[in-house]
Motif scaffolding. Structure first.
Motif, short mmCIF file in Angstrom:
data_model
loop_
_atom_site.label_atom_id
_atom_site.label_comp_id
_atom_site.label_asym_id
_atom_site.label_seq_id
_atom_site.Cartn_x
_atom_site.Cartn_y
_atom_site.Cartn_z
N LEU A 106 61.97 52.22 57.02
CA LEU A 106 61.68 52.23 55.59
C LEU A 106 60.77 53.42 55.29
O LEU A 106 59.85 53.72 56.04
CB LEU A 106 60.99 50.93 55.17
N ASP A 107 61.00 54.08 54.20
CA ASP A 107 60.17 55.21 53.84
C ASP A 107 59.06 54.73 52.91
O ASP A 107 59.21 54.69 51.69
CB ASP A 107 61.01 56.30 53.16
N LEU A 108 57.94 54.32 53.51
CA LEU A 108 56.84 53.75 52.74
C LEU A 108 56.24 54.75 51.77
O LEU A 108 55.76 54.38 50.72
CB LEU A 108 55.77 53.19 53.67
N GLY A 109 56.25 56.03 52.15
CA GLY A 109 55.70 57.05 51.26
C GLY A 109 56.45 57.10 49.94
O GLY A 109 55.85 57.11 48.87
N VAL A 137 53.19 43.87 49.80
CA VAL A 137 54.09 44.14 50.92
C VAL A 137 55.54 43.93 50.48
O VAL A 137 56.44 44.68 50.88
CB VAL A 137 53.75 43.25 52.14
N ASP A 138 55.77 42.95 49.62
CA ASP A 138 57.12 42.68 49.14
C ASP A 138 57.73 43.87 48.41
O ASP A 138 58.95 43.98 48.32
CB ASP A 138 57.15 41.46 48.22
N LEU A 139 56.90 44.78 47.90
CA LEU A 139 57.42 45.98 47.24
C LEU A 139 58.15 46.90 48.22
O LEU A 139 58.93 47.74 47.82
CB LEU A 139 56.28 46.77 46.59
N PHE A 140 57.87 46.74 49.52
CA PHE A 140 58.41 47.64 50.52
C PHE A 140 59.47 47.00 51.39
O PHE A 140 60.00 47.63 52.28
CB PHE A 140 57.28 48.19 51.39
#
Length: 163
Positions: free
Chosen positions: A88-91, A54-57
């Motif tokens: 945030l653009d998770l894609g 999750v920290d990556l996002f």
């Protein structure tokens, strides 16, 4: 009671070379919130958790510095910025991080216990000052994974002893 009495032996693991997308899929298929990361010899070298991924996002920096005055800026104003998840653009973030090896994201050198460690040592680690420790790899003298103790394993063991 010692660590051997608390641990589960059938432990799912990941490799440091597994990429982020593979581990995402592994989390989706298993009811765990973390996996030990083991090398080719079975030695525990890290732990990867859902929160590590999750920290990556999440943006690392939530502070916005606004320069005041003419260059060279003499002062700055600080504002806290917390963008909602929808912004945030998770894609894009997933694509950017999909091929990243887990070794770059994992927590290295995690706390471990030996099978003969007393339950007090296990309790100290799971309830101590580091709130991020939710599971403890159980390793032999060479650091090879032989089991895992999660917080719920300890709770179950105490419940079973009381019955």
């Amino acid at each position: 009671m010692n660590a051997r009495d608390l641990m589960v032996e059938d432990v799912k693991t990941v490799s440091p070379d597994d990429d982020v997308s593979d581990v995402f899929h592994k989390f989706a298929r298993n009811p765990f919130s973390g996996f030990p990361v083991v090398d080719d010899d079975g030695v525990v070298i890290g732990v990867i958790t859902e929160s590590d991924l999750v920290d990556l996002f999440e943006p690392e920096e939530e502070t916005l510095w606004i320069p005041i005055g003419l260059p060279p800026f003499v002062d700055t104003l600080t504002y806290q910025v917390k963008p909602p998840w929808g912004d945030l653009d998770l894609g894009i973030d997933l694509v950017r991080n999909a091929d990243r090896p887990i070794a770059e994201v994992m927590t290295a050198d995690p706390a471990t216990v030996s099978p003969d460690d007393d339950v007090d040592e296990v309790l100290e680690l799971l309830s101590g000052g580091d709130p991020d420790i939710n599971r403890l790899p159980v390793v032999d003298d060479d650091g090879v994974l032989i089991g895992l103790i999660a917080r719920q394993d300890v709770i179950r063991a105490f419940r079973d002893r009381r019955m």
